[in-house]
Design a protein around this motif. Sequence first.
Motif, mmCIF file in Angstrom:
data_model
loop_
_atom_site.group_PDB
_atom_site.id
_atom_site.type_symbol
_atom_site.label_atom_id
_atom_site.label_comp_id
_atom_site.label_asym_id
_atom_site.label_seq_id
_atom_site.Cartn_x
_atom_site.Cartn_y
_atom_site.Cartn_z
ATOM 1 N N GLN A 217 0.807 -1.216 0.000
ATOM 2 C CA GLN A 217 0.000 0.000 0.000
ATOM 3 C C GLN A 217 0.848 1.278 0.000
ATOM 4 O OE1 GLN A 217 -3.025 -0.143 3.011
ATOM 5 N NE2 GLN A 217 -3.720 -2.185 2.437
ATOM 6 N N GLN A 240 0.928 1.037 -6.638
ATOM 7 C CA GLN A 240 0.359 0.996 -5.293
ATOM 8 C C GLN A 240 -0.788 -0.007 -5.242
ATOM 9 O OE1 GLN A 240 -1.535 4.621 -3.991
ATOM 10 N NE2 GLN A 240 -1.133 4.204 -1.833
ATOM 11 N N SER A 252 -8.608 -6.555 -3.666
ATOM 12 C CA SER A 252 -7.439 -5.698 -3.875
ATOM 13 C C SER A 252 -7.225 -5.470 -5.362
ATOM 14 C CB SER A 252 -6.185 -6.321 -3.261
ATOM 15 O OG SER A 252 -5.858 -7.521 -3.922
#
Length: 826
Positions: A217, A240, A252
């Motif tokens: 992240q 990212q 994600s």
Amino acid sequence: MIRLQALLFLTCLISLVLIPAPAIAAILGIDFGQSTTKAALVAPGVSFEIVLTRDSKRKDVSGVAFNGEERLYGSAAAGIAPRAPTTAFLHFKSLLGRSVSSLEAETYMAQHPGVDLTPSGNRSTVSFKTPDSSFPIEEILGMSISHLKTLGEEMLPKSSATSRIYDVAITVPPYFDSVQRKAIIDAAEIAGVRVTALVHDGVATAINYASSRSFNQEKQYHFILDMGAGSTSATLVSFQEIQEGGSRFGKSSLNITIEGVGFDQDLGGDLLDQRIYEVLLARFTAAHGDGILSSPRSLVRLHKEAERVKTILSANTEVISSMESLYDDIDFRTIVSRAEFEDAIQDVLPRVAKPFEDALQAANLDILDIKSVILMGGTTRVPIFQQVLVKDVLKGDATKVSRSVNADEAAVMGATFRGVSVSKQFKTKEISVLDPSIWEYDVVVSGSDGTFTGAQTLFPKGSPVIGNRSLVELQIPEDLDEATLEFREDGRQLYTYGLHSIQESKKKILDANNCSDLILVIDAELTVSRVFDVHGVLWQCNVTAPAVSDAKDDAETEDFKQKVFNFFKGEKSSSPEASTSTSETTTATEEPAEEQTESETTTASTSTTSKRPQATVPPAKPRLVKQPVKYNVRYNGARNMGRATKASSKARLRAFDKLDSDRHARDAVRNDVESYSYRIREWIGYENRRLMEHSSEEERQTFLRKAEAALEWLYDEGESMILDKLEEKMKELKEFENIIFKREMEKLASIEAELRASASAAAAEESAEVNGEEELVIPADGPEEGAAEASVSTGATTTTLAETFEESSTADAEPGETELPQHDEL
């Protein structure tokens, strides 16, 4: 009216049930480079495969050449360039969207002697002139794309429902403007495919880099240095990982953001080739005079040699350059060292750092924030550039230089992945790409007398390129009837709109509608391929008007919908009479809502399905009305193809495709005639057993004479014969083989009949003997053994008789005689 509505509703409903899901199409990714071009394919059964050339190479030279009516591509086109430089068009990427008088055209002419550039009609763009015709640059590129499309379609599995390629994703440099990008889109349209996305080279490489790696992240910053044949670009990109819905069960995705871009449009391998070419030319002219300057063929050979020398110097400290009969039967031989080469490009080296500085400034970052510099492009292999990169850009930190991607194929793989993501036809890894515009798009407004009235920004620098289309209010004086709108991209003029009769169009919309909020707007778009376009200028306003509903029609339509719904649920609808009676009774006994008890209210609500809907008037809704303003367009520079020009190019491309198809078919039949005639000579010369058994000497000699005549005809006239004549000749040669085959089959049938008769007679005789004297004994293998043995015997005989001519010829040869190669049987 009711029947029509009912029919339409039923048709739509049945269509939703019966129409199958659309087949997944194939997507072709193309890395269109200045020097070389690569392609990759994704399709059902084909997962990110490099498209190979005819000679099984993974990349090919960018270019097209003409050899009469035949088109040559890639290395074949480059091979013919020294012999026919006027019809070989290579490395032309920099000419897209440019005029004959541009700096790019001047540079191209210096690097490609013999090529004749001419204006493309009234569009101020480039066409390639040949002795017989001229070809717009978009058409030449369209031929290359069409060729890659054909190679890709040959890779599609035969069992797949997908047999054609309709979608492509193509790489472009970040500095390509809208005119250049539209030129590529026009070329794809001419080739019969649709561009799903034009992908920035750095974005394509970043996608390929990220597709096989994991991130966290925290943002990671990387530079992608792409030094190709024509230009250099430095793309600052961040990676990212974004977690949605919690860390345990959430989804994600990877975010790729282009933070900044810097570029040098002229710094590339072609510039280095030109410097070596100048060194070689200077040495030759010093020794043999400047007569070579009048020979395009010799100069093209010298350019090709300079490219070879540069490649070798990347791995060696010196190279021997040797060319036989370079000019006027003069052999040329010299030695070029790496030190001499580096001296010739000293003025170029400081330009390497500039793209990095521009990208860092745009992102407001420092080089210390960068984790690595990913190398792309063949020019990054030049040792002196790597030294400058470490010294001047990375401040001596060589550990940040990354060679973790395939410098030749990363861009084409990433572009293909991007095309798949945009088309949404395949499921891929969740990668979100934010590629903001690096330029500003605006309009300058002036009155009919040329007085400046203002400038407005349509899409500011940094706008997300996600297919933006918006209506931007145009600020002009209220009484202005004529105006000039000059649309600009990064300050460069694209085209000018001349607005006419503004007040007349305003009056029309006011007379026809009760307008509120009347404004003049520009319909502008910035596509996902970063192409800026204007679709017109128009007045628009909001109008509030109630919609009118026919209660009877609505009721009957709703009734029909309910019946269809019940039909698909498997329920029976009540008869019309019963429905009508129930409806009338309910209506007669209905009481005002405020006087009904709770139970009555429930009963009324239950019976609503049998009631006809009451006439209702929906509330008034505002609607947007528009009135276009008359305008004419004037282009300030190069102009893209119009519909008529594209239609003409498409027709010519199809005509060339037809010629290619016919030529390939002729070549195939011509080869068949030739090889078959030679086989006939071999069969008769070596006295093939099958041929000898089933033909007479006279027939064989007649057959041989026909084969000899066919070969002679082929060498004298066959090269220019049409397909029908060649097929007729092949059919004539095959006639004798058909006779031999027929005779052989007849003999096989006769032998089989004799064997069956013998087997039957033997079985009858054995049965008579057993019935008269001995007890019948059944064999252990069953009563079918005798028939099986007969069958095996028959099969063995058949196999022996069906041997090929070649096998029998080998068997009849004398000991020690060389075996002939195997051929197809007659």
